[in-house]
Scaffold this motif. Structure first.
Motif, PDB file in Angstrom:
ATOM      1  N   SER A  45       5.480  -8.072   1.499  1.00 42.62           N
ATOM      2  CA  SER A  45       6.129  -7.094   0.618  1.00 42.62           C
ATOM      3  C   SER A  45       5.667  -5.670   0.901  1.00 42.62           C
ATOM      4  CB  SER A  45       5.863  -7.444  -0.852  1.00 42.62           C
ATOM      5  OG  SER A  45       6.609  -8.570  -1.244  1.00 42.62           O
ATOM      6  N   ALA A  46       4.385  -5.443   0.940  1.00 41.51           N
ATOM      7  CA  ALA A  46       3.876  -4.094   1.214  1.00 41.51           C
ATOM      8  C   ALA A  46       4.319  -3.619   2.590  1.00 41.51           C
ATOM      9  CB  ALA A  46       2.354  -4.073   1.108  1.00 41.51           C
ATOM     10  N   GLN A  47       4.365  -4.549   3.540  1.00 42.34           N
ATOM     11  CA  GLN A  47       4.765  -4.208   4.896  1.00 42.34           C
ATOM     12  C   GLN A  47       6.261  -3.871   4.968  1.00 42.34           C
ATOM     13  OE1 GLN A  47       2.826  -6.953   4.076  1.00 42.34           O
ATOM     14  NE2 GLN A  47       0.944  -5.875   4.643  1.00 42.34           N
ATOM     15  N   VAL A  48       7.068  -4.507   4.125  1.00 45.30           N
ATOM     16  CA  VAL A  48       8.485  -4.145   4.032  1.00 45.30           C
ATOM     17  C   VAL A  48       8.620  -2.685   3.609  1.00 45.30           C
ATOM     18  CG1 VAL A  48      10.600  -4.470   2.661  1.00 45.30           C
ATOM     19  CG2 VAL A  48       9.422  -6.451   3.610  1.00 45.30           C
ATOM     20  N   ILE A  49       7.837  -2.276   2.621  1.00 41.31           N
ATOM     21  CA  ILE A  49       7.916  -0.890   2.145  1.00 41.31           C
ATOM     22  C   ILE A  49       7.471   0.073   3.237  1.00 41.31           C
ATOM     23  CG2 ILE A  49       7.174   0.738   0.374  1.00 41.31           C
ATOM     24  CD1 ILE A  49       9.010  -1.558  -0.589  1.00 41.31           C
ATOM     25  N   ASP A  50       6.420  -0.260   3.960  1.00 40.13           N
ATOM     26  CA  ASP A  50       6.007   0.566   5.098  1.00 40.13           C
ATOM     27  C   ASP A  50       7.162   0.737   6.082  1.00 40.13           C
ATOM     28  OD1 ASP A  50       3.335   1.107   4.438  1.00 40.13           O
ATOM     29  OD2 ASP A  50       2.597  -0.726   5.389  1.00 40.13           O
ATOM     30  N   TYR A  97      -0.996  -6.218  -0.754  1.00 43.74           N
ATOM     31  CA  TYR A  97      -1.570  -4.873  -0.896  1.00 43.74           C
ATOM     32  C   TYR A  97      -3.099  -4.867  -0.839  1.00 43.74           C
ATOM     33  CZ  TYR A  97       2.675  -2.282  -2.073  1.00 43.74           C
ATOM     34  OH  TYR A  97       3.898  -1.656  -2.019  1.00 43.74           O
ATOM     35  N   GLN A  98      -3.731  -5.987  -0.595  1.00 49.90           N
ATOM     36  CA  GLN A  98      -5.186  -6.071  -0.693  1.00 49.90           C
ATOM     37  C   GLN A  98      -5.916  -5.100   0.227  1.00 49.90           C
ATOM     38  OE1 GLN A  98      -6.141 -10.237  -0.142  1.00 49.90           O
ATOM     39  NE2 GLN A  98      -6.009 -10.680  -2.330  1.00 49.90           N
ATOM     40  N   ARG A  99      -5.358  -4.827   1.383  1.00 47.98           N
ATOM     41  CA  ARG A  99      -6.036  -3.958   2.341  1.00 47.98           C
ATOM     42  C   ARG A  99      -5.506  -2.523   2.309  1.00 47.98           C
ATOM     43  NH1 ARG A  99      -6.799  -7.763   7.788  1.00 47.98           N
ATOM     44  NH2 ARG A  99      -7.978  -9.460   6.753  1.00 47.98           N
ATOM     45  N   TYR A 100      -4.708  -2.188   1.314  1.00 47.73           N
ATOM     46  CA  TYR A 100      -4.132  -0.847   1.207  1.00 47.73           C
ATOM     47  C   TYR A 100      -5.048   0.022   0.340  1.00 47.73           C
ATOM     48  CZ  TYR A 100       0.296  -2.063   3.417  1.00 47.73           C
ATOM     49  OH  TYR A 100       1.257  -2.441   4.322  1.00 47.73           O
ATOM     50  N   ASN A 101      -5.321   1.218   0.802  1.00 52.71           N
ATOM     51  CA  ASN A 101      -6.153   2.133   0.016  1.00 52.71           C
ATOM     52  C   ASN A 101      -5.292   2.863  -1.006  1.00 52.71           C
ATOM     53  OD1 ASN A 101      -4.835   4.278   1.359  1.00 52.71           O
ATOM     54  ND2 ASN A 101      -6.448   4.406   2.930  1.00 52.71           N
TER      55      ASN A 101
END
Length: 242
Positions: A45-50, A97-101
């Motif tokens: 999911s987070a990678q889709v947004i990226d 999102y665990q590795r996202y700052n």
């Protein structure tokens, strides 16, 4: 030739999105209209947004907000993680999102906040995640989030006589030349293909579950699909049952 291409609910399936864009031979001349629900389901999911943020810097993109995007936006902004969100795909989103700052999360929050609740193009075609209830159109909804949640538009279309003249369509249908929606998987109607009822096209073909991701040319109605998304994420369950 410039095209308006509509993309159904992605639900964290970045591999499916990349695959279907390749199959449709998407170019920077195309305008992409995403119907929402970018998150909650598969593990990216987070990678889709990226990916979407970077894509929007290269070509015209319209991002519609879905109900799952509302949930994710609330989590990014306030840290709120309702139990029903976690049960419906939110847990996989939070894990992605665990590795996202904090800076990266704030950039994603800004992206969510800029999404539209609906989009009407120059041909009077409406693009919306779920639907709307007002006979005067989504512009007159007291609460724009209705556009993320409504299913009555599609349920009405499905229940109508297929031979009904367009002059007899409900008033809210007749406000627009065509309406493109996601939100309600066509798997509910035992198909993983786009569905057409009245002047409404439903292109949520169940990518969150055991269906495919669909990309459609809004003018010609030619469409392309990914593989069954579950096969692209072996060992994962997506959102499980519908």
């Amino acid at each position: 030739m410039k095209r308006t291409l509509v993309i159904g609910d992605i639900h964290g399936g970045l591999r499916a999105l990349q695959q279907v864009m390749q199959r449709a031979t998407v170019t920077t001349e195309d305008t992409l209209v995403f119907l929402g629900d970018y998150v909650d389901g598969w593990s990216e999911s987070a990678q889709v947004i990226d990916f979407l943020i970077k894509l929007s810097a290269k070509q015209p993109c319209i991002f519609i907000k879905g109900n799952h995007d509302l949930w994710c936006e609330g989590w990014l902004e306030m840290g709120l993680a309702p139990h029903h969100w976690l049960l419906h795909g939110g847990s996989s989103t939070a894990k992605s999102y665990q590795r996202y700052n904090i800076e990266a999360k704030l950039a994603h929050l800004a992206f969510f906040s800029q999404m539209k609740y609906y989009y009407i193009d120059s041909q009077n075609r409406l693009f919306v995640h779920g639907g709307f209830t007002s006979v005067y159109g989504p512009e007159q909804e007291e609460d724009e989030t209705v556009c993320c949640w409504d299913r009555t538009l599609w349920e009405t279309a499905v229940s109508m006589d297929k031979n009904l003249s367009s002059t007899l369509y409900p008033k809210r249908f007749k406000r627009f030349k065509e309406i493109f929606i996601g939100h309600t998987p066509t798997l509910n109607y035992h198909t993983d293909l786009p569905m057409h009822r009245a002047n409404i096209w439903n292109i949520d073909t169940g990518a969150a579950f055991h269906g495919k991701l669909t990309l459609m040319d809004a003018t010609t109605k030619e469409y392309w699909q990914s593989d069954i998304v579950q096969t692209l994420y072996p060992g994962e369950e997506g959102r499980g049952k519908k």
